[in-house]
Write a protein that holds these residues in place. Structure first.
Motif, PDB file in Angstrom:
ATOM      1  N   UNK A 152      31.559   2.847  -9.453  1.00 32.11           N
ATOM      2  CA  UNK A 152      31.137   2.274 -10.731  1.00 32.11           C
ATOM      3  C   UNK A 152      29.878   2.929 -11.253  1.00 32.11           C
ATOM      4  N   UNK A 153      29.583   2.729 -12.517  1.00 34.50           N
ATOM      5  CA  UNK A 153      28.421   3.374 -13.138  1.00 34.50           C
ATOM      6  C   UNK A 153      27.115   2.680 -12.801  1.00 34.50           C
ATOM      7  N   UNK A 154      26.026   3.417 -12.949  1.00 32.67           N
ATOM      8  CA  UNK A 154      24.696   2.827 -12.948  1.00 32.67           C
ATOM      9  C   UNK A 154      24.444   2.269 -14.349  1.00 32.67           C
ATOM     10  N   UNK A 155      23.775   1.134 -14.415  1.00 31.93           N
ATOM     11  CA  UNK A 155      23.475   0.511 -15.703  1.00 31.93           C
ATOM     12  C   UNK A 155      21.967   0.385 -15.838  1.00 31.93           C
ATOM     13  N   UNK A 156      21.426   1.008 -16.890  1.00 29.95           N
ATOM     14  CA  UNK A 156      19.999   0.908 -17.159  1.00 29.95           C
ATOM     15  C   UNK A 156      19.809   0.098 -18.434  1.00 29.95           C
ATOM     16  N   UNK A 157      19.050  -0.986 -18.324  1.00 28.79           N
ATOM     17  CA  UNK A 157      18.823  -1.880 -19.455  1.00 28.79           C
ATOM     18  C   UNK A 157      17.335  -1.915 -19.790  1.00 28.79           C
ATOM     19  N   UNK A 158      17.019  -1.809 -21.067  1.00 29.46           N
ATOM     20  CA  UNK A 158      15.637  -1.922 -21.540  1.00 29.46           C
ATOM     21  C   UNK A 158      15.597  -2.926 -22.671  1.00 29.46           C
ATOM     22  N   UNK A 159      14.694  -3.923 -22.552  1.00 28.42           N
ATOM     23  CA  UNK A 159      14.629  -4.944 -23.589  1.00 28.42           C
ATOM     24  C   UNK A 159      13.210  -5.506 -23.673  1.00 28.42           C
ATOM     25  N   UNK A 160      12.907  -6.070 -24.825  1.00 30.48           N
ATOM     26  CA  UNK A 160      11.615  -6.711 -25.047  1.00 30.48           C
ATOM     27  C   UNK A 160      11.734  -8.189 -24.741  1.00 30.48           C
ATOM     28  N   UNK A 161      10.659  -8.748 -24.164  1.00 27.53           N
ATOM     29  CA  UNK A 161      10.627 -10.179 -23.857  1.00 27.53           C
ATOM     30  C   UNK A 161       9.217 -10.674 -24.132  1.00 27.53           C
ATOM     31  N   UNK A 162       8.967 -11.031 -25.404  1.00 26.49           N
ATOM     32  CA  UNK A 162       7.632 -11.490 -25.777  1.00 26.49           C
ATOM     33  C   UNK A 162       6.621 -10.378 -25.680  1.00 26.49           C
ATOM     34  N   UNK A 163       5.603 -10.583 -24.861  1.00 26.54           N
ATOM     35  CA  UNK A 163       4.549  -9.584 -24.706  1.00 26.54           C
ATOM     36  C   UNK A 163       4.875  -8.570 -23.613  1.00 26.54           C
ATOM     37  N   UNK A 164       6.081  -8.645 -23.056  1.00 30.71           N
ATOM     38  CA  UNK A 164       6.465  -7.778 -21.953  1.00 30.71           C
ATOM     39  C   UNK A 164       7.693  -6.949 -22.316  1.00 30.71           C
TER      40      UNK A 164
END
Length: 227
Positions: free
Chosen positions: A143-155
Motif C-alpha cells: 500500500x501507499x504512504x500517506x502524507x497529510x498536512x493540515x492547519x489546526x488553529x495555531x498549529x
C-alpha cells in the motif's frame, strides 16, 4: 568488588566521536595522497585499476565519516517565515528527486491555506526526508504512504502513515535514543537528529503503531508563525 558501568553524558559521546572522526579522516587524507602518488608512478594498467579502486574506497569511507559528523553536529537554526503550502511542495520535490522510483507510492493529502511557519527550510526538509527514507527502507508493507498536512488553529500538523510488514514497537521517546540499533553504516542517528530538528522548531514529534491495521503513524506538530 565489581565496578559499575561508567555513566557518560551524550555531549561527551559527541565530542569523543567528533575527535575520533577527525583523527581517522586525517589518516584517510594521507592514504589518498599516497594513492594519488602511486597512480602517477605505476605504469601497468592492472595496477592503475587497483590504485583507482583504493582511492574510491578511501573516498567512500571519508564520505561516511563526513555524514556522521553532519548527524552529530549542533543544530543551529537560521529561520525565516515560510508559507506552509510552499514548504510541502518543496518536500514533495525533494522526495521525488531522492526516491524517484517511490514517487508513485506516496499520496499527498493537503489541507493548507495561507498559513506560514517560522523555519530553517533546509534543516526541516532534511528532517522530514529522514522520515520518508526510513519508511521506504524498513518493514515496508503493501500500500501507499500517506502524507497529510493540515492547519489546526495555531498549529500545523504533518502526519505520515506507512503500512508495515511487521509490528513496530513505539514509545513516547520515539527517536530520542541514539545508537540503540547498530548495523553496517547505520547508527540510529538519523531519526534522533530529525527529532532534534523538530524540537528546535518548538515542535512535537511522536509515533504510534496500529496493530490491527499494521500502520505506523508519525506526527509532527509545529506552531504557526506569528502574524
Amino acid at each position: 568488588m565489581l565496578q559499575s558501568e561508567p555513566s557518560i553524558l551524550w555531549p561527551q559521546v559527541v565530542k569523543f566521536i567528533g575527535q575520533l572522526n577527525h583523527d581517522i579522516r586525517n589518516h584517510l587524507n594521507a592514504i589518498e595522497l599516497q594513492s594519488a602518488f602511486l597512480g602517477e608512478i605505476v605504469e601497468a594498467g592492472e595496477a592503475k585499476d587497483e590504485v583507482r579502486r583504493l582511492r574510491e574506497m578511501t573516498a567512500e569511507m571519508g564520505g561516511q565519516l563526513q555524514r556522521l559528523s553532519g548527524q552529530l553536529s549542533k543544530i543551529q537554526l537560521n529561520t525565516m517565515p515560510y508559507p506552509a503550502s510552499e514548504f510541502v511542495e518543496d518536500l514533495r520535490a525533494k522526495i521525488t528527486a531522492d526516491h524517484p522510483e517511490q514517487t508513485q507510492n506516496v499520496e499527498w493529502q493537503l489541507s493548507l491555506g495561507a498559513e506560514s511557519i517560522e523555519i530553517d527550510p533546509q534543516l526541516l526538509l532534511d528532517a522530514f526526508a529522514e522520515l520518508f527514507s526510513n519508511a521506504f527502507a524498513h518493514q515496508r508493507g503493501e500500500g501507499p504512504l500517506v502524507f497529510e498536512a493540515r492547519a489546526d488553529g495555531t498549529l500545523l500538523s504533518f502526519t505520515l502513515r506507512e503500512p508495515k510488514s511487521q509490528p513496530v514497537e513505539t514509545n513516547e521517546n520515539w527517536g530520542g535514543r541514539p545508537l540503540t540499533q547498530l548495523r553496517h553504516g547505520h547508527y540510529a542517528l538519523g531519526l534522533f537528529r530529525a527529532r532534534s530538528i523538530f524540537e528546535a522548531h518548538h515542535g512535537t514529534f511522536h509515533a504510534r503503531f496500529d496493530p490491527p491495521l499494521s500502520v505506523l503513524t508519525t506526527t509532527v506538530v509545529l506552531p504557526r508563525a506569528s502574524a
